[in-house]
Design an enzyme around this catalytic site. Structure first.
Site, PDB file in Angstrom:
ATOM      1  CB  SER A 164      29.927 -25.480  -8.531  1.00 13.05           C
ATOM      2  OG  SER A 164      29.922 -26.408  -7.493  1.00 13.05           O
ATOM      3  CE  LYS A 188      32.443 -25.445  -5.493  1.00 13.07           C
ATOM      4  NZ  LYS A 188      32.150 -26.800  -5.988  1.00 13.07           N
ATOM      5  CE1 TYR A 241      31.199 -23.864  -2.051  1.00 15.17           C
ATOM      6  CE2 TYR A 241      29.762 -25.228  -0.690  1.00 15.17           C
ATOM      7  CZ  TYR A 241      30.439 -25.007  -1.876  1.00 15.17           C
ATOM      8  OH  TYR A 241      30.341 -25.922  -2.892  1.00 15.17           O
ATOM      9  CE1 TYR A 254      33.428 -29.049  -9.687  1.00 18.00           C
ATOM     10  CE2 TYR A 254      31.692 -29.665 -11.204  1.00 18.00           C
ATOM     11  CZ  TYR A 254      32.159 -28.891 -10.171  1.00 18.00           C
ATOM     12  OH  TYR A 254      31.350 -27.940  -9.616  1.00 18.00           O
ATOM     13  CB  VAL A 310      24.995 -29.150  -8.714  1.00 14.80           C
ATOM     14  CG1 VAL A 310      24.270 -28.435  -7.602  1.00 14.80           C
ATOM     15  CG2 VAL A 310      24.721 -30.620  -8.735  1.00 14.80           C
TER      16      VAL A 310
HETATM   17  O1  DON Z   1      28.447 -27.672  -2.327  1.00 12.78           O
HETATM   18  C1  DON Z   1      27.709 -28.240  -3.122  1.00 12.78           C
HETATM   19  O2  DON Z   1      27.686 -29.448  -3.225  1.00 12.78           O
HETATM   20  C2  DON Z   1      26.803 -27.388  -3.983  1.00 12.78           C
HETATM   21  N1  DON Z   1      26.392 -26.205  -3.276  1.00 12.78           N
HETATM   22  C3  DON Z   1      27.492 -26.988  -5.248  1.00 12.78           C
HETATM   23  C4  DON Z   1      27.993 -28.169  -6.046  1.00 12.78           C
HETATM   24  C5  DON Z   1      27.984 -27.968  -7.497  1.00 12.78           C
HETATM   25  O3  DON Z   1      27.391 -27.067  -8.039  1.00 12.78           O
HETATM   26  C6  DON Z   1      28.658 -29.014  -8.301  1.00 12.78           C
HETATM   27  N2  DON Z   1      28.519 -28.715  -9.699  1.00 12.78           N
HETATM   28  N3  DON Z   1      28.350 -29.167 -10.685  1.00 12.78           N
END
Ligand code: DON
Length: 346
Positions: free
Chosen positions: A83, A86, A209, A261, A279
């Site tokens: 993430s 992003k 993405y 978040y 994540v």
């Molecule tokens: O889209 C997703 O769920 C993952 N590729 C990225 C989510 C993420 O990194 C949430 N972060 N803490």
């Protein structure tokens, strides 16, 4: 969130300048030693390959706007950016289509809901609102101008690489593992399409993405990427301008309110700098005009933020004097001498 023992953490007043380089080195080492034995949190497993990450990996990097790097532990260990991408894709898209268009088409407000929330979209008439959660990030990636999906991916990858100052590579295993399990993101993209918020093929955007999330970085790379936002959009290592100073500023504003978040408020209260987590266990925290922290430690809290990463940022924010909301009273000017003070005794 923060059951962090901050007792005895050195406190530095916010001054507009970082401490001397050797002091930064020492504080980074202290932060590593202090939190290396902490065992709370769990490694993400909803993307199956991420569950294999050794929980003990732990690296810290601080890169300042003069290009100095201060690191300890596994600061060169590669992991997927997830993430955190992003934040930087948001900056690239702002650069490409402009401040107002991103505001109107994605939004710049926190949803107060988890990063993969579908409900947030439903509650807001399909407006993603927050470019730092999955719905908003998928909508943002779709806005990168390109004549084809391949060109869009090339622009995203090239832009993220310019932030890092080196060619970033995709971790094919992470990409495949997420593509096999990302039904929720596909559903989010379809819902965006259903609300008329996606002008391109939803499966292709989710593919781009997912690729951007699978690019590998190190804690050092994250600190360089963050330091580029701290340095008015110029990469302090390569000297190349990546985005304008206005875009760097706007991106940091969104990170301050949305980057962690539904915990973004607590984060600002405790740490006081814009930040973004991923994540796989990365966090980048940016101190405008000074530099950035990149941390990597896989165990996460329930919102998906690295536990050791948050503690390191809490420590370094205090010890390096980074909190944007801290100030000190201006020195009281000494009163101007009164003309009668100069009269000499007859
Ligand atoms: O889209 C997703 O769920 C993952 N590729 C990225 C989510 C993420 O990194 C949430 N972060 N803490």
């Amino acid at each position: 969130m923060f059951e962090v023992d901050l007792q005895g953490v050195p406190q530095r007043a916010f001054t507009g300048a970082l401490p001397a380089p050797t002091d930064i080195d020492d504080l980074v080492r202290q932060a590593h030693a202090r939190y290396a034995s902490h065992r709370e949190g769990s490694v993400a497993d909803y993307i199956p390959i991420l569950a294999e990450a050794p929980p003990d990996l732990f690296g810290i990097s601080v890169v300042d706007v003069a290009g100095g790097a201060h690191e300890h532990g596994d600061a060169d260990h590669a992991f997927s950016i997830q993430s955190i991408s992003k934040a930087f894709v948001f900056a690239l898209v702002c650069e490409a289509i402009g401040h107002q268009a991103v505001h109107d088409r994605v939004g710049v407000n926190n949803t107060g809901l988890p990063f993969n929330s579908v409900m947030a979209l439903e509650l807001n008439g399909g407006c993603p609102m927050n470019p730092m959660v999955n719905a908003g990030a998928i909508a943002t990636t779709a806005l990168m101008p390109a004549a084809s999906h391949d060109e869009r991916w090339a622009r995203v990858r090239d832009g993220l690489s310019r932030f890092a100052g080196r060619e970033l590579e995709i971790d094919a295993e992470v990409y495949r593992s997420e593509m096999r399990t990302n039904t929720r993101n596909r559903a989010i993209a379809r819902l965006l399409e259903g609300y008329g918020r996606l002008e391109t093929d939803p499966d292709a955007v989710v593919d781009t993405y997912t690729r951007q999330c699978a690019l590998t970085v190190t804690a050092h790379d994250l600190a360089v990427m963050g330091a580029t936002l701290a340095d008015g959009g110029v990469n302090p290592i390569t000297g190349a301008r990546v985005v304008s100073a206005e875009v760097a500023r706007d991106t940091l504003a969104v990170l301050a309110s949305c980057g962690m978040y539904e915990r973004s408020g607590e984060w600002l209260y405790e740490i006081g700098v814009p930040a973004k987590s991923g994540v796989a266990g990365g966090i980048v925290a940016v101190s405008p005009g000074k530099g950035a922290i990149g941390v990597f430690s896989p165990p996460l809290d329930s919102a998906g933020n690295s536990v050791r990463g948050q503690r390191v940022c809490a420590f370094l924010s205090r010890a390096l004097g980074l909190n944007l909301f801290a100030s000190q009273p201006a020195p009281v000017p000494s009163p101007a001498p009164h003309p009668s003070d100069n009269t000499e005794a007859p």
